[in-house]
Design a protein around this motif. Sequence first.
Motif, PDB file in Angstrom:
ATOM      1  N   SER A   1       0.850  -1.187   0.000  1.00 13.05           N
ATOM      2  CA  SER A   1       0.000   0.000   0.000  1.00 13.05           C
ATOM      3  C   SER A   1       0.886   1.238   0.000  1.00 13.05           C
ATOM      4  N   ASP A   2       0.425   2.276  -0.688  1.00 14.40           N
ATOM      5  CA  ASP A   2       1.202   3.512  -0.769  1.00 14.40           C
ATOM      6  C   ASP A   2       0.253   4.671  -1.041  1.00 14.40           C
ATOM      7  N   LEU A   3       0.798   5.813  -1.423  1.00 16.85           N
ATOM      8  CA  LEU A   3       0.000   7.016  -1.623  1.00 16.85           C
ATOM      9  C   LEU A   3       0.273   7.566  -3.023  1.00 16.85           C
ATOM     10  N   MET A   4      -0.770   7.604  -3.879  1.00 17.94           N
ATOM     11  CA  MET A   4      -0.623   8.158  -5.221  1.00 17.94           C
ATOM     12  C   MET A   4      -0.577   9.674  -5.108  1.00 17.94           C
ATOM     13  N   GLU A   5       0.523  10.270  -5.616  1.00 18.82           N
ATOM     14  CA  GLU A   5       0.763  11.692  -5.433  1.00 18.82           C
ATOM     15  C   GLU A   5       0.573  12.505  -6.706  1.00 18.82           C
ATOM     16  N   HIS A   6       0.835  11.908  -7.873  1.00 18.20           N
ATOM     17  CA  HIS A   6       0.744  12.677  -9.105  1.00 18.20           C
ATOM     18  C   HIS A   6       0.604  11.758 -10.306  1.00 18.20           C
ATOM     19  N   MET A   7       0.286  12.351 -11.449  1.00 16.67           N
ATOM     20  CA  MET A   7       0.306  11.649 -12.723  1.00 16.67           C
ATOM     21  C   MET A   7       1.262  12.377 -13.651  1.00 16.67           C
ATOM     22  N   VAL A   8       1.813  11.641 -14.592  1.00 12.43           N
ATOM     23  CA  VAL A   8       2.710  12.223 -15.586  1.00 12.43           C
ATOM     24  C   VAL A   8       2.079  12.006 -16.956  1.00 12.43           C
ATOM     25  N   ILE A   9       1.755  13.098 -17.619  1.00 13.07           N
ATOM     26  CA  ILE A   9       1.155  13.051 -18.950  1.00 13.07           C
ATOM     27  C   ILE A   9       2.277  13.171 -19.978  1.00 13.07           C
ATOM     28  N   ASN A  10       2.205  12.382 -21.047  1.00  7.85           N
ATOM     29  CA  ASN A  10       3.284  12.272 -22.044  1.00  7.85           C
ATOM     30  C   ASN A  10       4.593  11.846 -21.363  1.00  7.85           C
TER      31      ASN A  10
ATOM     32  N   MET B   1       1.639   7.864 -10.418  1.00  6.59           N
ATOM     33  CA  MET B   1       2.798   7.602  -9.582  1.00  6.59           C
ATOM     34  C   MET B   1       2.484   7.597  -8.085  1.00  6.59           C
ATOM     35  N   PHE B   2       2.968   6.568  -7.424  1.00  5.05           N
ATOM     36  CA  PHE B   2       2.997   6.496  -5.965  1.00  5.05           C
ATOM     37  C   PHE B   2       4.412   6.017  -5.629  1.00  5.05           C
ATOM     38  N   PRO B   3       5.390   6.936  -5.576  1.00  8.15           N
ATOM     39  CA  PRO B   3       6.807   6.574  -5.506  1.00  8.15           C
ATOM     40  C   PRO B   3       7.085   5.511  -4.456  1.00  8.15           C
ATOM     41  N   ASN B   4       7.774   4.457  -4.893  1.00  7.50           N
ATOM     42  CA  ASN B   4       8.055   3.334  -4.008  1.00  7.50           C
ATOM     43  C   ASN B   4       9.360   2.680  -4.435  1.00  7.50           C
TER      44      ASN B   4
ATOM     45  N   VAL C   1      -3.357   3.978  -2.438  1.00  4.88           N
ATOM     46  CA  VAL C   1      -3.478   2.920  -3.440  1.00  4.88           C
ATOM     47  C   VAL C   1      -3.034   1.613  -2.797  1.00  4.88           C
ATOM     48  N   HIS C   2      -3.822   0.565  -3.002  1.00  8.28           N
ATOM     49  CA  HIS C   2      -3.563  -0.733  -2.387  1.00  8.28           C
ATOM     50  C   HIS C   2      -3.455  -1.787  -3.471  1.00  8.28           C
ATOM     51  N   LEU C   3      -2.268  -2.350  -3.642  1.00 10.03           N
ATOM     52  CA  LEU C   3      -2.074  -3.486  -4.527  1.00 10.03           C
ATOM     53  C   LEU C   3      -2.276  -4.742  -3.687  1.00 10.03           C
TER      54      LEU C   3
END
Length: 538
Positions: free
Chosen positions: A338-347, A420-423, A494-496
Amino acid sequence: MTAVLVRPSFVGTVIFKVLTFVGVWVILAQSALSSDLAFRQAAAEELASTPALAEFYRERDYAPLWTSSADTERRAALFRALAMAPEHGLPAERYDAEGLKAAFLSLASERQRGRLEARVTKSFITYAEDMQSGVLDPRRVDSGIVREVPKRDRLATMRALAASDPSAYFGALPPQMPQYEQLRRAKMDLERLIERGGWGETVHAKTLRPGDTGTEVIALRDRLIRMGYLARSASAVFDGEMQKAVQRFQIDHGLHTDGIAGAGTLAEINVGAERRLHSVVVAMERLRWMNGISLGRRHIWVNLPDFSAKIIDDGKVTFETATVVGMNEHDRRSPEFSDLMEHMVINPTWNVPRSITVKEYLPMLQRNPRAVGHLKIVDRRGRVVSRDGTDFRQFTARNFPFSMSQPPSERNALGLVKFMFPNRWNIYLHDTPTKSLFQKEVRAFSHGCVRLGSPFDFAYTLLARQTDDPKGEFHRHLRTGRETTVLLKQPVPVHLVYFTAWPDARGAIEFRRDVYGRDQRIFEALISAGVVLDALRG
């Protein structure tokens, strides 16, 4: 000589009686002190190896929690809870309830009582930890389960027990997610079903479709009836009702819903109730590993064997999409955490992981320097390396000095957006140009990251919390063709996860394939730890 009788004075009589009373009191006090000391010493000796428990008793001056006449209610609540441990798939023998009961009946000294006090406390803390955090250490079972399991502080656990109503306290120990109770009830239902013979004979056909007749259609009919998918019938024909029943089964098991009992569907139909019981017991253990983790009012739930990603708001699924997950190979299976989604990267640019660079692409470059021409090769200074001017045969996986990347484009391996949820495992969710894989029933093809079937809609749903025009906002960045990071103003947990048994919205249990074999390893570990399922005894 005449004897003289001397009568004691009144004062002397009083003094004698007072001294006698004081003497008796002193003797009784010394006896009580000796008994109390024996209790304390015995309890302290038994608890010396468990510092938190020893501290708990020291701070309450060794007042008993289980073994005095005032502890009847708490003692009864504990034994009721231990008696129900098998219902939760816990190793009941580990808590030695029968041994503790026998010890209570044979108490003969305060020293024995002190030792028993400590024994009961140790059994309680073991039970509480198993119930709250799981029986197993998941990382020791499978290296792909990298989840951090919340562990309770033992001293805090003991203080909470001492300050609480016993029945309420024990009732609150299991995970309080509604799915846990639904799984527990499913476990008991399956055990009763197994005792009655399960779902009957398996179906030996390769494929059955509408219009077929014969003994295997009858076997399919009978099995669907016992599973609850088909009303009682004497028909020997694969008719419309049987097709609908097959489709309902396919929906509940994540299969293509064509109503045809092909090889994949029949394989799942033929899975016995015993195997389904394994899945339910393992799912309960997995929920205990997550007990104490705040899922988040809004969270992302990626169930790997279900090949799905869901956005859940206040307990309701508000968005769902198909996924492709890591292939079933040692270093490519998607991990669980489990982690924390912080941002998205477009292109996005795809910076090729070194493991892929040296294991897959370096051998291709050694055979043909112009291979994988869509990827840039750069040195440590960021300069593009000339393929024709480089002899890649001089390098090995250890000393290859370059990195590889793919610029933003529709052909980019990450597609047009990544989430992205940096891990530390470099796992994220992303788009993909390879859309055909989403049509497959089993979708384990990636290097470990999770590909989304509808990534744009996923992005719109996330952005809707921070803009009135989420679609417009997304495409405004997309049209630039430049790599752009868009922060989520409210990061989303976010939980995988990996559940092969999970309740649907109605509470009915849906089952999935154990694509990585993880559940089987967990089940075997639970049995080794002492879990006993009476329904599976020969």
